[in-house]
Design a protein around this motif. Structure first.
Motif, PDB file in Angstrom:
ATOM      1  N   VAL A 159      17.708  29.824 -50.782  1.00  0.00           N
ATOM      2  CA  VAL A 159      16.698  29.555 -49.754  1.00  0.00           C
ATOM      3  C   VAL A 159      17.182  28.513 -48.738  1.00  0.00           C
ATOM      4  CG1 VAL A 159      14.372  28.665 -49.348  1.00  0.00           C
ATOM      5  CG2 VAL A 159      14.773  30.281 -51.222  1.00  0.00           C
ATOM      6  N   PRO A 160      17.741  27.364 -49.169  1.00  0.00           N
ATOM      7  CA  PRO A 160      18.258  26.408 -48.174  1.00  0.00           C
ATOM      8  C   PRO A 160      19.352  26.991 -47.282  1.00  0.00           C
ATOM      9  CG  PRO A 160      18.030  25.340 -50.298  1.00  0.00           C
ATOM     10  CD  PRO A 160      17.804  26.797 -50.523  1.00  0.00           C
ATOM     11  N   ASN A 161      20.236  27.811 -47.844  1.00  0.00           N
ATOM     12  CA  ASN A 161      21.290  28.417 -47.036  1.00  0.00           C
ATOM     13  C   ASN A 161      20.713  29.388 -46.006  1.00  0.00           C
ATOM     14  OD1 ASN A 161      23.745  27.227 -47.894  1.00  0.00           O
ATOM     15  ND2 ASN A 161      23.699  28.440 -49.775  1.00  0.00           N
ATOM     16  N   THR A 162      19.682  30.129 -46.400  1.00  0.00           N
ATOM     17  CA  THR A 162      19.027  31.047 -45.467  1.00  0.00           C
ATOM     18  C   THR A 162      18.387  30.275 -44.313  1.00  0.00           C
ATOM     19  OG1 THR A 162      18.595  32.649 -47.247  1.00  0.00           O
ATOM     20  CG2 THR A 162      17.268  32.839 -45.248  1.00  0.00           C
ATOM     21  N   VAL A 163      17.704  29.184 -44.655  1.00  0.00           N
ATOM     22  CA  VAL A 163      17.082  28.356 -43.619  1.00  0.00           C
ATOM     23  C   VAL A 163      18.148  27.757 -42.697  1.00  0.00           C
ATOM     24  CG1 VAL A 163      15.721  26.265 -43.212  1.00  0.00           C
ATOM     25  CG2 VAL A 163      15.072  27.849 -45.052  1.00  0.00           C
ATOM     26  N   ARG A 164      19.252  27.300 -43.263  1.00  0.00           N
ATOM     27  CA  ARG A 164      20.320  26.699 -42.455  1.00  0.00           C
ATOM     28  C   ARG A 164      20.916  27.713 -41.485  1.00  0.00           C
ATOM     29  NH1 ARG A 164      25.651  26.856 -43.070  1.00  0.00           N
ATOM     30  NH2 ARG A 164      25.428  27.818 -45.139  1.00  0.00           N
ATOM     31  N   LEU A 165      21.167  28.938 -41.959  1.00  0.00           N
ATOM     32  CA  LEU A 165      21.728  29.973 -41.090  1.00  0.00           C
ATOM     33  C   LEU A 165      20.767  30.325 -39.957  1.00  0.00           C
ATOM     34  CD1 LEU A 165      23.310  32.344 -43.780  1.00  0.00           C
ATOM     35  CD2 LEU A 165      24.524  30.807 -42.220  1.00  0.00           C
ATOM     36  N   ALA A 166      19.474  30.416 -40.298  1.00  0.00           N
ATOM     37  CA  ALA A 166      18.487  30.743 -39.270  1.00  0.00           C
ATOM     38  C   ALA A 166      18.363  29.614 -38.238  1.00  0.00           C
ATOM     39  CB  ALA A 166      17.136  31.024 -39.921  1.00  0.00           C
ATOM     40  N   ALA A 167      18.425  28.367 -38.712  1.00  0.00           N
ATOM     41  CA  ALA A 167      18.264  27.233 -37.805  1.00  0.00           C
ATOM     42  C   ALA A 167      19.445  27.086 -36.857  1.00  0.00           C
ATOM     43  CB  ALA A 167      18.081  25.947 -38.611  1.00  0.00           C
ATOM     44  N   THR A 168      20.634  27.501 -37.296  1.00  0.00           N
ATOM     45  CA  THR A 168      21.833  27.374 -36.458  1.00  0.00           C
ATOM     46  C   THR A 168      22.125  28.638 -35.659  1.00  0.00           C
ATOM     47  OG1 THR A 168      23.201  28.019 -38.366  1.00  0.00           O
ATOM     48  CG2 THR A 168      22.860  25.653 -37.970  1.00  0.00           C
ATOM     49  N   GLY A 169      21.249  29.625 -35.736  1.00  0.00           N
ATOM     50  CA  GLY A 169      21.424  30.839 -34.952  1.00  0.00           C
ATOM     51  C   GLY A 169      22.463  31.796 -35.490  1.00  0.00           C
ATOM     52  N   GLN A 170      22.891  31.617 -36.734  1.00  0.00           N
ATOM     53  CA  GLN A 170      23.870  32.512 -37.333  1.00  0.00           C
ATOM     54  C   GLN A 170      23.166  33.701 -37.992  1.00  0.00           C
ATOM     55  OE1 GLN A 170      27.063  30.407 -39.565  1.00  0.00           O
ATOM     56  NE2 GLN A 170      25.921  28.528 -39.079  1.00  0.00           N
ATOM     57  N   GLU A 171      23.961  34.676 -38.363  1.00  0.00           N
ATOM     58  CA  GLU A 171      23.402  35.841 -39.034  1.00  0.00           C
ATOM     59  C   GLU A 171      22.821  35.426 -40.381  1.00  0.00           C
ATOM     60  OE1 GLU A 171      24.742  40.262 -40.696  1.00  0.00           O
ATOM     61  OE2 GLU A 171      26.190  38.971 -39.654  1.00  0.00           O
ATOM     62  N   VAL A 172      21.561  35.764 -40.600  1.00  0.00           N
ATOM     63  CA  VAL A 172      20.867  35.337 -41.814  1.00  0.00           C
ATOM     64  C   VAL A 172      21.233  36.237 -42.982  1.00  0.00           C
ATOM     65  CG1 VAL A 172      18.609  34.997 -42.894  1.00  0.00           C
ATOM     66  CG2 VAL A 172      18.958  34.370 -40.493  1.00  0.00           C
ATOM     67  N   VAL A 173      21.613  35.600 -44.075  1.00  0.00           N
ATOM     68  CA  VAL A 173      21.869  36.319 -45.327  1.00  0.00           C
ATOM     69  C   VAL A 173      20.704  36.037 -46.262  1.00  0.00           C
ATOM     70  CG1 VAL A 173      23.429  36.610 -47.275  1.00  0.00           C
ATOM     71  CG2 VAL A 173      24.360  36.086 -45.001  1.00  0.00           C
ATOM     72  N   TRP A 174      19.891  37.061 -46.490  1.00  0.00           N
ATOM     73  CA  TRP A 174      18.692  36.882 -47.302  1.00  0.00           C
ATOM     74  C   TRP A 174      19.017  36.956 -48.785  1.00  0.00           C
ATOM     75  CZ3 TRP A 174      14.393  35.394 -44.852  1.00  0.00           C
ATOM     76  CH2 TRP A 174      14.282  35.668 -43.497  1.00  0.00           C
ATOM     77  N   PRO A 175      18.293  36.197 -49.615  1.00  0.00           N
ATOM     78  CA  PRO A 175      18.452  36.346 -51.077  1.00  0.00           C
ATOM     79  C   PRO A 175      18.099  37.773 -51.497  1.00  0.00           C
ATOM     80  CG  PRO A 175      17.180  34.378 -50.532  1.00  0.00           C
ATOM     81  CD  PRO A 175      17.320  35.158 -49.259  1.00  0.00           C
ATOM     82  N   THR A 176      18.669  38.216 -52.583  1.00  0.00           N
ATOM     83  CA  THR A 176      18.395  39.566 -53.070  1.00  0.00           C
ATOM     84  C   THR A 176      16.925  39.708 -53.454  1.00  0.00           C
ATOM     85  OG1 THR A 176      18.914  39.008 -55.365  1.00  0.00           O
ATOM     86  CG2 THR A 176      20.742  39.742 -53.960  1.00  0.00           C
ATOM     87  N   ILE A 177      16.459  40.936 -53.453  1.00  0.00           N
ATOM     88  CA  ILE A 177      15.060  41.190 -53.823  1.00  0.00           C
ATOM     89  C   ILE A 177      14.796  40.714 -55.247  1.00  0.00           C
ATOM     90  CG2 ILE A 177      13.351  42.993 -54.233  1.00  0.00           C
ATOM     91  CD1 ILE A 177      14.601  44.595 -51.995  1.00  0.00           C
ATOM     92  N   ALA A 178      15.761  40.949 -56.145  1.00  0.00           N
ATOM     93  CA  ALA A 178      15.584  40.549 -57.541  1.00  0.00           C
ATOM     94  C   ALA A 178      15.436  39.044 -57.664  1.00  0.00           C
ATOM     95  CB  ALA A 178      16.759  41.038 -58.380  1.00  0.00           C
ATOM     96  N   LYS A 179      16.340  38.290 -57.011  1.00  0.00           N
ATOM     97  CA  LYS A 179      16.283  36.829 -57.113  1.00  0.00           C
ATOM     98  C   LYS A 179      15.022  36.290 -56.447  1.00  0.00           C
ATOM     99  CE  LYS A 179      19.906  34.203 -57.100  1.00  0.00           C
ATOM    100  NZ  LYS A 179      21.121  33.410 -56.743  1.00  0.00           N
ATOM    101  N   SER A 180      14.640  36.837 -55.291  1.00  0.00           N
ATOM    102  CA  SER A 180      13.435  36.384 -54.605  1.00  0.00           C
ATOM    103  C   SER A 180      12.184  36.672 -55.433  1.00  0.00           C
ATOM    104  CB  SER A 180      13.328  37.053 -53.236  1.00  0.00           C
ATOM    105  OG  SER A 180      14.450  36.766 -52.432  1.00  0.00           O
ATOM    106  N   SER A 181      12.156  37.835 -56.070  1.00  0.00           N
ATOM    107  CA  SER A 181      10.991  38.208 -56.882  1.00  0.00           C
ATOM    108  C   SER A 181      10.858  37.304 -58.099  1.00  0.00           C
ATOM    109  CB  SER A 181      11.101  39.667 -57.320  1.00  0.00           C
ATOM    110  OG  SER A 181      11.166  40.534 -56.206  1.00  0.00           O
TER     111      SER A 181
END
Length: 288
Positions: A159-181
């Protein structure tokens, strides 16, 4: 003698009130703001070494990855055995950052439900299958590789890495559905039962629960003075209390039960007289 024992026990009860501050202090140690990443050394707590602020390597991540490459992790096993033999479940109750998160969420006033005791054995299933067997047989690319499912890794790294990528305008890598669930399920469960991950699924908790049986520091119940009032069971939020035995595998040694005067912290170096001998000594002193 009685006054010394009562003073010692009350000290353990007072120490329990400081547990949240001790946990917060250790959180700063594991998530070092100075970015001193020492991943060559394995910490004894459950946290993801992929976290942007992680200081040490996660022991369960090390076990799973070394199992995948068929190499025995001597350093990780040595670190776990050393801390486990010394402290046992105290690591879970006082040191682990993911346990600290569950404690904070658990303080929110919502109805709490106690899980069946037999569910606690799932921790050993997770350790044997997801951490050791599947990585050994199928490697780290398997969908059931433990680190791909770990909720601690999700909340500390994914989650922190996803937020960091989104905040810096980079391509967002989302956590897997399994891990998020899985993370979502445990976040909800934290509101309605104490430490759902620790008590049912944590493989590191499984290791330290075994160490509870022979650790250097442990919970002592003074059975000669216990009147079976059940207060320790009422004080315990994570198991059945120490009334049956102080070295119970369910115990995370939070010391909430130490608010009962018959429960104390002790060690294998402690020497106490047998109940009959203690009573005789008191009688002798009273007659003199």
């Amino acid at each position: 003698m009685a006054m010394a024992k009562k003073k010692y026990q009350s000290l353990a009860g007072r120490l329990a009130a400081w547990r949240i501050w001790v946990q917060a202090t250790f959180l700063l140690a594991w998530l070092d703001p100075l970015m001193m990443r020492v991943h060559t050394f394995c910490s004894p707590v459950f946290h993801c070494h992929s976290c942007p602020l992680a200081t040490f390597a996660c022991p369960i991540g090390v076990l799973a990855n070394f199992s995948a490459i068929h190499v025995f992790p001597f350093l990780a096993v040595g670190a776990l055995l050393t801390t486990g033999v010394l402290l046992g479940g105290f690591i879970c109750g006082w040191v682990c950052p993911f346990g600290f998160l569950q404690d904070l969420v658990g303080r929110i006033p919502t109805p709490k439900f106690e899980l069946p005791g037999w569910m606690r054995h799932f921790r050993f299933v997770v350790l044997a299958i997801l951490v050791l067997a599947i990585p050994y047989m199928f490697g780290e690319e398997h969908a059931l590789f433990f680190c791909r499912l770990c909720p601690a890794g999700a909340v500390e790294a994914a989650v922190p890495n996803t937020v960091r990528l989104a905040a810096t305008g980079q391509e967002v890598v989302w956590p897997t559905i399994a891990k998020s669930s899985i993370l979502g399920v445990f976040l909800v469960a934290m509101f309605f039962t104490w430490r759902p991950w620790c008590t049912v699924f944590c493989p590191l908790g499984a290791i330290f629960s075994l160490c509870n049986l022979f650790s250097f520091v442990f919970i002592r119940v003074h059975k000669e003075d216990c009147n079976d009032c059940g207060r320790c069971e009422k004080l315990c939020r994570y198991g059945g209390g120490p009334r049956q035995k102080g070295g119970d595998m369910q115990c995370i040694r939070c010391l909430d039960c130490a608010n009962c005067n018959q429960v104390a912290v002790s060690s294998i170096l402690s020497r106490e007289p047998a109940p009959s001998a203690a009573k005789e000594l008191v009688n002798i002193e009273s007659t003199n």
